[in-house]
Design a protein around this motif. Structure first.
Motif, mmCIF file in Angstrom:
data_model
loop_
_atom_site.group_PDB
_atom_site.id
_atom_site.type_symbol
_atom_site.label_atom_id
_atom_site.label_comp_id
_atom_site.label_asym_id
_atom_site.label_seq_id
_atom_site.Cartn_x
_atom_site.Cartn_y
_atom_site.Cartn_z
ATOM 1 N N LYS A 75 10.969 10.012 9.372
ATOM 2 C CA LYS A 75 9.571 10.130 9.767
ATOM 3 C C LYS A 75 8.710 10.500 8.563
ATOM 4 C CE LYS A 75 10.283 10.830 14.604
ATOM 5 N NZ LYS A 75 10.300 9.354 14.667
ATOM 6 N N HIS A 76 7.447 10.199 8.679
ATOM 7 C CA HIS A 76 6.538 10.484 7.571
ATOM 8 C C HIS A 76 5.644 11.663 7.901
ATOM 9 C CE1 HIS A 76 7.861 6.891 5.630
ATOM 10 N NE2 HIS A 76 7.548 6.158 6.678
ATOM 11 N N LEU A 77 5.250 12.366 6.861
ATOM 12 C CA LEU A 77 4.437 13.562 7.049
ATOM 13 C C LEU A 77 3.024 13.337 6.536
ATOM 14 C CD1 LEU A 77 3.220 16.290 6.734
ATOM 15 C CD2 LEU A 77 5.451 17.127 6.125
ATOM 16 N N LEU A 78 2.104 13.328 7.461
ATOM 17 C CA LEU A 78 0.701 13.162 7.100
ATOM 18 C C LEU A 78 0.051 14.525 7.027
ATOM 19 C CD1 LEU A 78 0.083 9.922 7.797
ATOM 20 C CD2 LEU A 78 -2.071 11.037 8.252
ATOM 21 N N LEU A 79 -0.354 14.932 5.839
ATOM 22 C CA LEU A 79 -0.840 16.297 5.662
ATOM 23 C C LEU A 79 -2.345 16.469 5.808
ATOM 24 C CD1 LEU A 79 -0.222 19.187 4.894
ATOM 25 C CD2 LEU A 79 -0.485 18.524 2.503
ATOM 26 N N ARG A 80 -2.688 17.564 6.449
ATOM 27 C CA ARG A 80 -4.092 17.955 6.580
ATOM 28 C C ARG A 80 -4.190 19.461 6.447
ATOM 29 N NH1 ARG A 80 -8.898 14.997 7.867
ATOM 30 N NH2 ARG A 80 -8.205 12.927 8.362
ATOM 31 N N ASN A 123 9.674 3.647 -2.014
ATOM 32 C CA ASN A 123 9.962 2.565 -1.079
ATOM 33 C C ASN A 123 9.034 2.604 0.119
ATOM 34 O OD1 ASN A 123 11.885 0.969 -2.191
ATOM 35 N ND2 ASN A 123 13.553 2.335 -1.628
ATOM 36 N N GLU A 124 8.490 3.754 0.367
ATOM 37 C CA GLU A 124 7.607 3.855 1.517
ATOM 38 C C GLU A 124 6.246 3.244 1.225
ATOM 39 O OE1 GLU A 124 7.320 7.962 2.326
ATOM 40 O OE2 GLU A 124 5.520 8.258 1.135
ATOM 41 N N ILE A 125 6.014 2.886 0.006
ATOM 42 C CA ILE A 125 4.758 2.203 -0.278
ATOM 43 C C ILE A 125 4.996 0.721 -0.490
ATOM 44 C CG2 ILE A 125 4.716 3.984 -2.089
ATOM 45 C CD1 ILE A 125 2.818 2.041 -3.571
ATOM 46 N N GLY A 126 6.233 0.385 -0.875
ATOM 47 C CA GLY A 126 6.556 -1.010 -1.119
ATOM 48 C C GLY A 126 6.496 -1.845 0.144
ATOM 49 N N ASN A 127 6.394 -1.188 1.279
ATOM 50 C CA ASN A 127 6.417 -1.951 2.520
ATOM 51 C C ASN A 127 5.130 -1.789 3.328
ATOM 52 O OD1 ASN A 127 6.720 0.652 3.351
ATOM 53 N ND2 ASN A 127 8.931 0.471 3.533
ATOM 54 N N LEU A 165 3.082 0.941 3.938
ATOM 55 C CA LEU A 165 2.570 2.173 4.543
ATOM 56 C C LEU A 165 1.476 2.800 3.696
ATOM 57 C CD1 LEU A 165 4.634 5.128 5.966
ATOM 58 C CD2 LEU A 165 2.300 4.414 6.426
ATOM 59 N N CYS A 166 1.690 2.851 2.401
ATOM 60 C CA CYS A 166 0.702 3.468 1.516
ATOM 61 C C CYS A 166 0.021 2.427 0.632
ATOM 62 C CB CYS A 166 1.369 4.504 0.611
ATOM 63 S SG CYS A 166 1.967 5.929 1.489
ATOM 64 N N ASP A 167 -1.217 2.683 0.333
ATOM 65 C CA ASP A 167 -1.944 1.795 -0.559
ATOM 66 C C ASP A 167 -1.643 2.138 -2.021
ATOM 67 O OD1 ASP A 167 -3.065 0.693 1.669
ATOM 68 O OD2 ASP A 167 -4.901 1.888 1.541
ATOM 69 N N ALA A 168 -1.249 3.377 -2.237
ATOM 70 C CA ALA A 168 -0.973 3.824 -3.598
ATOM 71 C C ALA A 168 -0.227 5.152 -3.540
ATOM 72 C CB ALA A 168 -2.278 4.005 -4.360
ATOM 73 N N VAL A 169 0.290 5.598 -4.661
ATOM 74 C CA VAL A 169 0.939 6.902 -4.696
ATOM 75 C C VAL A 169 0.500 7.696 -5.909
ATOM 76 C CG1 VAL A 169 3.020 6.165 -3.502
ATOM 77 C CG2 VAL A 169 2.937 6.138 -5.979
ATOM 78 N N ILE A 170 0.576 9.006 -5.744
ATOM 79 C CA ILE A 170 0.270 9.920 -6.830
ATOM 80 C C ILE A 170 1.497 10.793 -7.015
ATOM 81 C CG2 ILE A 170 -1.237 11.783 -7.585
ATOM 82 C CD1 ILE A 170 -3.360 10.746 -5.700
ATOM 83 N N VAL A 171 1.984 10.877 -8.215
ATOM 84 C CA VAL A 171 3.137 11.735 -8.483
ATOM 85 C C VAL A 171 2.648 12.965 -9.224
ATOM 86 C CG1 VAL A 171 5.404 11.897 -9.546
ATOM 87 C CG2 VAL A 171 4.610 9.711 -8.653
ATOM 88 N N ILE A 172 3.032 14.116 -8.739
ATOM 89 C CA ILE A 172 2.512 15.353 -9.315
ATOM 90 C C ILE A 172 3.561 16.290 -9.879
ATOM 91 C CG2 ILE A 172 1.192 17.437 -8.826
ATOM 92 C CD1 ILE A 172 -0.226 16.016 -6.660
ATOM 93 N N GLY A 173 3.323 16.727 -11.079
ATOM 94 C CA GLY A 173 4.117 17.817 -11.649
ATOM 95 C C GLY A 173 5.584 17.557 -11.900
ATOM 96 N N ALA A 174 5.960 16.299 -12.074
ATOM 97 C CA ALA A 174 7.379 16.007 -12.307
ATOM 98 C C ALA A 174 7.795 16.436 -13.705
ATOM 99 C CB ALA A 174 7.640 14.526 -12.104
ATOM 100 N N ARG A 175 8.829 17.260 -13.766
ATOM 101 C CA ARG A 175 9.340 17.732 -15.059
ATOM 102 C C ARG A 175 10.604 16.967 -15.424
ATOM 103 N NH1 ARG A 175 5.115 19.427 -15.661
ATOM 104 N NH2 ARG A 175 4.297 21.525 -15.319
#
Lengths: 306, 306
Positions: free
Chosen positions: B90-95, A108-112, A114-124
DNA sequence: CTGTTAGCGCCTTCAG
DNA sequence: CTGAAGGCGCTAACAG
């Protein structure tokens, strides 16, 4: 904080010209260009990225959702990804998730905007429906397109080969609970056994909760042990001695998915090239729909300790 | 994607009213309120956070800069922080950063409106000048205010006590290279020794590059070993047996800073309460300038394996 | 080459 | 209780 108006005023040009100069447009008289740059310097002006985002309809933020179970596993990715994203002037918005619901929530944080895209990692775990702008790395679901998969079959076979070459002919396997990856691992394992004319003993294969414990309580002999990741390898290194089995003398443990650098792993392992993986992820994000050809599963490489 | 205009049109009210309803204002006729909510539902309207940010002059993003050296160490924090931040919307921007320059570079991403504040974690190097909105956790620099420090002295003393109580009277120490924390560790170590009337032997103390190797090559006896973190503990667990020293029989290793949960650590350790730490960090961000009183260093707790 | 004008989507006075 | 209007800071299309 100075804004574009202050700059345009001080430089005696319009906002548009300021914007042009800062975006590197070539169509600006050298004179005004210098005036702008001077004003920028004087006022220590930095364009407001939020305003830019609103105007551009793009923030440069990439949401990264890590499966929180195997954190240590995903941390390696994180580091590599952050580096590549930084190199591409993008920001990494981090989220952890442990199930489909929390992934959906994060999306949901991308649907509005904030993000241009998302990457999902390692979901089992099974993933919720992902937007078109999302890609997955090492996830259960065969998201087919826009996803990076590992060649688990190759990994399992290579690992088994290695153990066999080390004289370990009784190889136990702790597999992932289920899913495509588990299937592949099982396949690779079988293939290696067959190749060496070794019998398959189902009592040496476990998966799910307390798989390791159950294997150890079972009364089956084994001198090689394939585990799905470093976390399990660590656990094996701790538990085996407690059951009177020395590592690697009595049992050689092998991790099928390591993110540690060469030599850092205490056990032999299949390691995946983090850097390249991250680059590929970025490519998938950047590229429109071309690199579909390069969707071949990624093969890890054999790493041995010392 | 529908915007506020679409909603106001469908609901037959003005944008202002829509905005009021969505921000939970009480001054709205129930009738229009319902109309708005219905329209929102129908259009599946989500306010654009970027536009909100531009208007509010605040994005709800917190930049988190992790020292990339001891990643595994900082990963624990990350998880805890992300959770707390999420709980606070809040959102977490990682570096990641490995030196002052890259930290400074990362700080530029907040100087232009993307982040409302930043948190720097685990930096073992001197930090560049931080903006007022920044806080530090477990960093070298005694940033005094707006920072969360650990009571390393207490940790070292407790650890030494523990080892001594376990009958290890010859305790070696691998310390951090330098800085306030190293000083404190040294202090706590000394205090424990004195308390038990044990002699201090400088040949048992090392720090810096290859400290562990150098200790092992030295010809000093020791049956207890204090190491600064889990990474070093792992390394010790690997190296000691290679030098013919069994763990814990011959040498008991103790990690002075663990982020692993109870029982997960293979060696006894001082663990810091991640959750509380994260909460405290959030408090520091949220609170104006009040919690200055609670700036006492955080004390970890003793964790023993099994 | 440059300035003007209109948005981007939302929030917030300020009159009614 | 509500709507119109202005502003957040920047970009882009369009005339000159």
């Amino acid at each position: 904080m100075a804004n574009i108006n202050d700059v345009s005023r001080l430089a005696q040009v319009s906002k548009a010209t300021v914007s042009r100069v800062l975006s590197g447009s070539r169509n600006v008289k050298e004179e005004s260009r210098l005036a702008v740059m001077r004003a920028v310097e004087v006022l220590n002006y930095k364009p407001n990225v939020i305003a830019q985002s609103l105007s551009n309809q793009s923030t440069g933020c990439i949401g990264v959702v890590c499966a929180s179970e195997n954190i240590n596993q995903t941390t390696g990715y994180l580091h590599a990804l952050e580096k590549q994203l930084r190199l591409n002037q993008k920001h990494l918005l981090l989220r952890f998730a442990s199930d489909a619901a929390s992934v959906a929530h994060s999306l949901n944080e991308i649907g509005n905007g904030l993000c241009d895209a998302v990457i999902v990692i390692g979901a089992r775990f099974p993933l919720p429906p992902l937007p078109h702008s999302a890609i997955t790395i090492d996830c259960l679901q065969s998201h087919t397109e826009r996803s990076i998969q590992f060649d688990h079959s190759f990994a399992a076979e290579t690992a088994s080969q290695y153990l066999i070459n080390q004289g370990r002919r009784n190889i136990a396997l702790i597999n992932l609970h289920d899913g495509d990856a588990a299937e592949q691992v099982s396949q690779g394992y079988h293939q290696a056994l067959e190749h060496h004319l070794l019998p398959y003993n189902r009592q040496r294969v476990f998966s799910g909760e307390n798989a390791l414990q159950r294997l150890l309580n079972q009364n089956v002999s084994f001198n090689g042990l394939l585990v799905p990741d470093d976390a399990m390898a660590q656990e094996a290194l701790r538990l085996l001695p407690q059951f009177g089995r020395q590592v690697p003398a009595d049992v050689m443990v092998f991790s099928l998915d390591s993110t540690l650098p060469q030599g850092a792993s205490a056990v032999p392992a299949i390691a995946y090239p983090l850097e390249k993986l991250a680059q590929r992820a970025i490519a998938l994000l950047t590229a429109p729909l071309s690199a579909v050809a390069g969707t071949a599963p990624v093969r890890g490489t054999l790493m041995t300790p010392f």
